[in-house]
Design an enzyme around this catalytic site. Structure first.
Site, PDB file in Angstrom:
ATOM      1  N   HIS A  80     -31.165 -20.414   1.827  1.00  0.00           N
ATOM      2  CA  HIS A  80     -32.417 -20.836   1.189  1.00  0.00           C
ATOM      3  C   HIS A  80     -32.795 -22.266   1.633  1.00  0.00           C
ATOM      4  O   HIS A  80     -33.919 -22.497   2.113  1.00  0.00           O
ATOM      5  CB  HIS A  80     -32.235 -20.771  -0.337  1.00  0.00           C
ATOM      6  CG  HIS A  80     -33.457 -21.148  -1.123  1.00  0.00           C
ATOM      7  ND1 HIS A  80     -34.327 -20.213  -1.640  1.00  0.00           N
ATOM      8  CD2 HIS A  80     -33.955 -22.354  -1.486  1.00  0.00           C
ATOM      9  CE1 HIS A  80     -35.312 -20.824  -2.287  1.00  0.00           C
ATOM     10  NE2 HIS A  80     -35.112 -22.129  -2.206  1.00  0.00           N
ATOM     11  N   GLU A  81     -31.853 -23.187   1.510  1.00  0.00           N
ATOM     12  CA  GLU A  81     -32.159 -24.576   1.875  1.00  0.00           C
ATOM     13  C   GLU A  81     -32.386 -24.717   3.382  1.00  0.00           C
ATOM     14  O   GLU A  81     -33.158 -25.566   3.831  1.00  0.00           O
ATOM     15  CB  GLU A  81     -31.051 -25.519   1.401  1.00  0.00           C
ATOM     16  CG  GLU A  81     -30.765 -25.484  -0.108  1.00  0.00           C
ATOM     17  CD  GLU A  81     -31.989 -25.740  -0.985  1.00  0.00           C
ATOM     18  OE1 GLU A  81     -32.957 -26.360  -0.507  1.00  0.00           O
ATOM     19  OE2 GLU A  81     -31.979 -25.292  -2.158  1.00  0.00           O
ATOM     20  N   HIS A 131     -36.003 -24.105   4.021  1.00  0.00           N
ATOM     21  CA  HIS A 131     -36.778 -25.332   3.783  1.00  0.00           C
ATOM     22  C   HIS A 131     -36.598 -26.308   4.952  1.00  0.00           C
ATOM     23  O   HIS A 131     -37.555 -26.921   5.431  1.00  0.00           O
ATOM     24  CB  HIS A 131     -36.288 -26.026   2.503  1.00  0.00           C
ATOM     25  CG  HIS A 131     -36.778 -25.410   1.222  1.00  0.00           C
ATOM     26  ND1 HIS A 131     -38.110 -25.208   0.947  1.00  0.00           N
ATOM     27  CD2 HIS A 131     -36.100 -24.990   0.111  1.00  0.00           C
ATOM     28  CE1 HIS A 131     -38.236 -24.682  -0.281  1.00  0.00           C
ATOM     29  NE2 HIS A 131     -37.032 -24.526  -0.802  1.00  0.00           N
ATOM     30  N   GLU A 157     -41.851 -23.045  -0.248  1.00  0.00           N
ATOM     31  CA  GLU A 157     -40.976 -22.047  -0.860  1.00  0.00           C
ATOM     32  C   GLU A 157     -40.985 -20.759  -0.033  1.00  0.00           C
ATOM     33  O   GLU A 157     -39.967 -20.065   0.061  1.00  0.00           O
ATOM     34  CB  GLU A 157     -41.415 -21.779  -2.306  1.00  0.00           C
ATOM     35  CG  GLU A 157     -40.430 -20.970  -3.125  1.00  0.00           C
ATOM     36  CD  GLU A 157     -39.127 -21.701  -3.466  1.00  0.00           C
ATOM     37  OE1 GLU A 157     -39.028 -22.917  -3.175  1.00  0.00           O
ATOM     38  OE2 GLU A 157     -38.213 -21.046  -4.001  1.00  0.00           O
TER      39      GLU A 157
END
Lengths: 502, 502
Positions: B263-264, B267, B293
């Protein structure tokens, strides 16, 4: 709001900014990925310009004048104003174009130095270093006029407030007369003893790190206000209440990282022990570089190269590495043998690798040369010849090239003229302070033998750390030891450790 | 120097300052010893005040007026001026005393929230949260007047420039009508399949970290411009060309840290892929929180919860942990089984633990409640009742206390009103972008099955990352996918993954 409160608020803000710069500098050296270098340089330059603008804020002069007339100030507040006036006088002495030109010249010279050193090519560095020297001299003249100091003393005062070449000449001449003969005696004594056994590596990095953490804890380092990490060049940095140290690990020799950790822990104990009430004020800062170096060397050289220390540390070391690589019958991990190896004397070309006995000769050489270059008595192009002659006189060896000679240190290319003497002033100060501590607290050395550093650290906290910049270096040392600095205790310490060994 | 150059220089300096703040914030969360908190707070407050002063510099208005009239600007420069005018209008809309009062109210409310959540004691938080809500509303009014927006839209625009409640209402009403029935269908389909086998921990942290680094590398993360570390709350932060992510490790369940890292990394790929030429300008920034997001969820939900991903990842996972804790015949480490476990649906009380199917219901609930509270239609004291009623309607479950209910998130106590909808806008945007990427580049999914993310990342680089804030969110999405955001692709994605499973 009183003028004093206004000025204290201003310097509190400057401290908050300096703390930010300190953590970012630590990050640059210990954490930053290499692709971030250019962006980081922009951030650091901006914050440094902001800090400089705060330090030369014209309101400071008005506040100082008004605050110095305020009647209800205590000793710490008066000393704070004295320190602020001193640094403000220095900072405002330099015209902005000289600051900018110096910054550019240093950037260019540092970059050229890296390849010049690699290639042992002094002529390639000469013109760039000439420009740095010219600007350092100009800065020394400008600051010296404001401070009423000679050019060299004005440069020295950036690192050693109140220091002077007259005082250093006397101390260093004393040492220089003593060291060459003493070094030969120490080598002869050493040659009469059997070579100590040596445990063999590789020594795992994580085991080295755990050993370092244990010794830091024993020394009294506060892990709630600091960290231990890795960097190419070990340092102590960070911020108020966040004093971070670094080391680097050599799998072939665990003692390098360990002694480095102990050295930086000495610096860190000073920073962590500064007076809490003045932590963000100039009067709460460390007194100067010689006292700072004394705190690292008290730990590295006085305490942790004492025979007593190895009674405590030898079992820890053996346990950390499972007694690996020992010779017949486990030889190499006994306290006596580890201590002998930690106190070997061996003249060499490189200052940062030097032992306690030969280190001062490296420093005296640099001090004499930089003083002559600043005075114009030694043309820069003659530096390599003068260097090699000095090495022969002081250490009896001549480097085969300038990489191992006058190109080894970054100090001159990076504009740090006047810094070198603080190393050996620090070594002498360490000896004098440690001697006073042992006299005042009989349990200092026995405590070290048990891994209990509290008698030593309590004495240092009381007489040095908590005093910040309340007194001048001379006053601080006189209050702590009964007299200003001399070379006597240092020489006696060397004689005891290197000649009187059983 | 043109007015455009002056304004670009100014925002370049602001970016250098923001980068410093970003690294210090990362340090506070990932590195700082706890005793440094007070000193660090001083430094952060000072730098934030300096950044705010730069952002509202009165010269910006003059420069903007002049630069907007300069004829020789390209599309990026014009978009940069548009972004600068937007943020300058927002920043200058708030009177200084409102900013200061908000900062104080948030500090007090955040602190009270920690114990109120712990004790499930909403009444203890009520007066402090009331004050934050009052000030948020006041800020929304002030910004709304300048921007010509409703109060809620003005708050939303801090996170989602160009977003509006009218648009979100339509999207969320569509989803809200779909999700409760769909969730039951998905649960029924899941119940018909056998429970997948589960490898048993503990899973060593270092092995988890190495697995995370391997997957980050496969996803295209540039380690020369970033790092992976540990923090209590995982995040992506840092600075230009220094995009650092964090995770936390649970020895009982390696998939939490791994999916968090993915997830990170999503980003971080966005931040690392921003246009180099405008990296330090507003137009080079990420477009907004819903697009941001979407980039994390494309990786976490679309790519790395696809069945194809587990063809690549299952052997890596088994290798990382030596196939430990497997059931009979090594069950638990096969791709199919790991994938089933990564796509389990289970309604629960806590948003951050929610799966892909139930997550939007948590967000829709919060969006509707905060809109009603800002409008004054829902008195804050009635929040717990309204929360529980909404949970029953949307998810079919009612939390037994407010710790598991309306006290679980920090967003409202910390003044983040208007943020929540971006999570689900991001999930829908992710589905729509991933679908377009798969249509444009047929090798996207097969590539993921081989651990080759370059087809996907190349498409994202081209259509999203490199575009910075050149276009509005709607324009960006229309250029990339052929139309503005709708819920259709997201619903089809859920149906395909959760109902059509073999």
């Amino acid at each position: 709001m009183s003028a004093y409160s206004q000025i204290a608020d201003h310097f509190g803000r400057l401290s908050a900014l300096s703390n930010a710069i300190g953590i970012l500098q630590w990050d640059s050296d210990a954490m930053m990925p290499k692709g971030a270098a250019a962006s980081r340089a922009d951030s650091m330059a901006l914050l440094r310009v902001m800090a400089h603008e705060m330090a030369v804020d014209p309101r400071i002069g008005d506040w100082l004048g008004a605050a110095e007339g305020e009647g209800d100030l205590g000793a710490w507040e008066r000393a704070n104003l004295r320190e602020i006036r001193r640094s403000w006088t220095i900072q405002t002495a330099l015209p902005a174009d000289l600051v900018a030109a110096t910054s550019r010249a240093i950037s260019a010279c540092e970059m050229a130095w890296r390849s010049a050193r690699e290639n042992a090519d002094f002529p390639a560095l000469l013109p760039l270093m000439q420009e740095v020297l010219r600007l350092q001299r100009e800065a020394g003249v400008a600051k010296g006029e404001k401070l009423g100091l000679s050019v060299y003393d004005a440069l020295l005062n950036d690192y050693e407030p109140g220091g002077s070449a007259v005082q250093i000449d006397a101390l260093f001449d004393d040492l220089a007369a003593f060291l060459p003969g003493f070094t030969q005696e120490a080598l002869a004594a050493q040659a009469r003893r059997p070579e100590p056994a040596a445990p063999q590596g590789p020594f795992a990095v994580e085991a080295q790190r755990q050993l370092g953490l244990k010794v830091m804890a024993a020394l009294g380092y506060d892990f709630d206000r600091g960290r231990l990490d890795i960097s190419a060049h070990p340092f102590c940095g960070g911020a108020d209440n966040d004093v971070r140290i670094t080391t680097r690990y050599d799998e072939a020799d665990f003692s390098k990282a360990l002694m480095g950790v102990i050295h930086e822990t000495g610096h860190a104990l000073y920073e962590q022990g500064r007076p809490a009430a003045y932590m963000n004020q100039p009067v709460g800062s460390a007194r100067g570089m010689s006292v700072h170096e004394s705190q690292s060397l008290i730990m590295e050289m006085q305490a942790c190269r004492s025979r007593a220390f190895f009674d405590f540390a030898a079992p820890l070391m053996a346990e950390a590495f499972g007694g690996q690589g020992a010779g017949e019958q486990g030889l190499g991990w006994e306290a006596q043998s580890l201590w002998r190896r930690a106190t070997r004397v061996e003249p060499g070309f490189i200052r940062v690798d030097a032992d306690e006995v030969t280190y001062p000769s490296h420093v005296i050489l640099r001090y004499r040369l930089e003083k002559a270059m600043i005075a114009g008595d030694l043309p820069l192009k003659e530096l390599p010849l003068a260097w090699n002659a000095g090495m022969r006189d002081l250490l009896g060896i001549v480097p085969p090239n300038d990489r191992l000679g006058c190109l080894q240190d970054i100090h001159w290319p990076s504009g740090g003229w006047g810094y070198f003497p603080t190393y050996t002033l620090g070594a002498m100060t360490a000896a004098q302070l440690f001697d006073a501590a042992c006299r005042a607290e009989p349990d200092v050395l026995p405590g070290i033998g048990r891994g209990d550093f509290t008698p030593l650290v309590f004495w240092l906290r009381t007489h040095v750390h908590s005093q910040g910049s309340l007194y001048s270096t001379d006053e601080l040392l006189t209050r702590a030891t009964g007299r200003p600095l001399d070379a006597g205790v240092f020489k006696a310490h060397l004689a005891r450790r290197y000649l009187d060994q059983a």
